[in-house]
Design a protein around this motif. Structure first.
Motif, PDB file in Angstrom:
ATOM      1  N   GLY A  44      -6.859 -15.140  -3.668  1.00 60.00           N
ATOM      2  CA  GLY A  44      -7.178 -14.061  -4.590  1.00 60.00           C
ATOM      3  C   GLY A  44      -6.137 -12.967  -4.511  1.00 60.00           C
TER       4      GLY A  44
ATOM      5  N   ILE B  14      -9.740 -12.326   1.653  1.00 58.59           N
ATOM      6  CA  ILE B  14      -8.480 -12.546   0.943  1.00 58.59           C
ATOM      7  C   ILE B  14      -7.296 -12.108   1.798  1.00 58.59           C
TER       8      ILE B  14
ATOM      9  N   ALA C  76     -12.020 -14.005  -8.131  1.00 58.18           N
ATOM     10  CA  ALA C  76     -10.746 -13.608  -7.529  1.00 58.18           C
ATOM     11  C   ALA C  76      -9.689 -14.680  -7.752  1.00 58.18           C
ATOM     12  N   LYS C  77     -10.073 -15.930  -7.577  1.00 57.53           N
ATOM     13  CA  LYS C  77      -9.108 -17.012  -7.810  1.00 57.53           C
ATOM     14  C   LYS C  77      -8.701 -17.059  -9.271  1.00 57.53           C
TER      15      LYS C  77
ATOM     16  N   THR D 243      -8.603 -14.611 -11.347  1.00 57.41           N
ATOM     17  CA  THR D 243      -7.742 -13.455 -11.599  1.00 57.41           C
ATOM     18  C   THR D 243      -6.330 -13.709 -11.096  1.00 57.41           C
TER      19      THR D 243
END
Length: 415
Positions: free
Chosen positions: A134, A127, A99-100, A102
């Protein structure tokens, strides 16, 4: 962001405030309050006590939206082993890493279409609370799938299959209604189904329709009754058209669509999410010297992968609405913006490709009130690049600044 935090002034040299208009404005200041765009001022303005972010030499546009990811994992030579060794908690933590990655690539919203329920819904919440950096996540959880088909566990001993099988697997119209209702109950924002066979399911079951017409109708009807849209993984022509005839809202992949499919898309107002990166990736792996796919997967990758670019070209020429989506998790997280070049290769202009990843994707995911543009009232999700992505869309693979809900995560003025 709490209202007590200072107002942020994003000074933009050039800015695409509303991609739907295609109008690039110059020397503007986006005034950010409470995580949202409060107003847009002419010139470069600020106020005492405010935080200034200097993007005067940059091109600013809304945060990008990827309408199809699998953020809790990534294809690799150990993928089959990970299916039976990773817990839900471990998948959530793996998802936090991706997620980070992305977010740093400029994608401030994603739709996760197929993951362990506990893992993805926990990550979505973390998040949203700000505990994990994210993108905003729109999540389906487990995909509604047929027994033995794409989305079910395949290729293991029977007792292992029974343990790995998601509760969203169903047979018969009534059982499929049950599966949809339970996914909504678990927290699904959208219902994702596997209307046809898939490339990466470890079974030689082809890419044609797998749900019956009665099952498709039951799924769409039940989801709509519970306020959820339905999107379908679909490669085979029969599955694409059957799902659209059942009233489905969007198609992921669409490999074998034809002119009748295009007519159905337009009649329904349905979106196509082409996922060109996925087709390109699996074809390159299957045809390369280090192929880690199984024989069943490889055969389907070599069949479907080369057809997807032409599919997107025909859909675009036919007036089908396109939302940006990559199926990332098949290819590597963080590389999502590689889809832009493929969309342009398929005939979209750079502006149309950007619209697919902003206003179109927001409309597709029903989040237009919050994402997809930078007009006042929208979430302060924005990115910046050097140069002009309307001339060279590949610049979006080199995002230099990222803000999500008013919090800067990458670029100038970070601590």
């Amino acid at each position: 962001m709490p209202q007590s935090q200072p107002t942020t002034f994003v000074q933009a040299g050039r800015v695409l405030i509303d991609p739907a208009s295609g109008k690039v404005e110059t020397q503007k200041t986006l005034v950010i309050q409470g995580g949202k765009v409060a107003r847009i001022a002419d010139g470069y303005v600020s106020e005492p006590g405010g935080k200034v972010i200097d993007l005067r030499t940059a091109f600013v546009l809304p945060g990008l939206i990827d309408s199809h990811v699998h953020i809790t994992g990534q294809q690799n030579p150990n993928s089959r082993l990970e299916e039976v060794t990773q817990s839900s908690a471990e998948q959530a933590l793996v998802g936090a890493r991706y997620a980070k990655r992305t977010l740093m690539a400029g994608f401030t919203t994603v739709a996760d279409l197929g993951a362990d329920d506990d893992a993805i819904f926990a990550l979505r919440k973390a998040i949203a609370l700000g505990d994990v950096p994210g993108p905003r996540i729109v999540a389906s959880g487990a995909a509604i799938s047929v027994h033995g088909g794409h989305g079910d566990a395949n290729g293991f001993r029977w007792d292992i299959l029974e343990l790995l099988r998601p509760n969203a697997v169903c047979s018969g119209a009534d059982d499929c209604r049950r599966a949809v209702r339970q996914q909504v109950q678990k927290g699904a924002d959208v219902i994702k189904i596997t209307a046809t066979g898939g490339v990466l399911s470890n079974t030689a079951a082809g890419l044609a329709q797998q749900f019956s017409d009665e099952e498709l109708a039951a799924i769409v009807d039940t989801a709509h009754r519970m306020g959820r849209r339905v999107t379908a993984h679909a490669h085979g022509l029969d599955g694409i058209n059957a799902f659209l005839k059942a009233g489905g809202d969007s198609i992921e992949h669409g490999t074998y669509l034809d002119k009748d499919s295009i007519a159905l898309f337009r009649k329904n107002g349905a979106y196509l999410v082409p996922t060109l990166m996925a087709g390109d990736f699996v074809y390159r792996v299957a045809s390369g010297p280090n192929n880690f796919l199984t024989p069943a997967q490889s055969a389907k990758a070599l069949e479907a992968g080369p057809k997807m670019l032409d599919m997107a070209r025909r859909a675009h020429e036919g007036g089908v609405k396109i939302a940006f989506g990559t199926d990332t998790g098949v290819s590597a997280h963080g590389d999502n913006a590689g889809e832009f070049a493929l969309l342009v290769k398929a005939g979209l202009t750079p502006l149309e490709a950007i619209q697919a990843a902003t206003v179109n994707a927001a409309d597709h995911l029903q989040i237009s009130a919050d994402a997809g543009s930078l007009t006042p009232g929208h979430s302060a999700d924005l990115i910046a690049v050097q140069g002009d992505p309307l001339k060279d869309v590949t610049l979006l693979t080199k995002v230099g600044f990222v803000m999500r809900a008013g919090v800067a995560h990458k670029g100038p003025s970070l601590p």
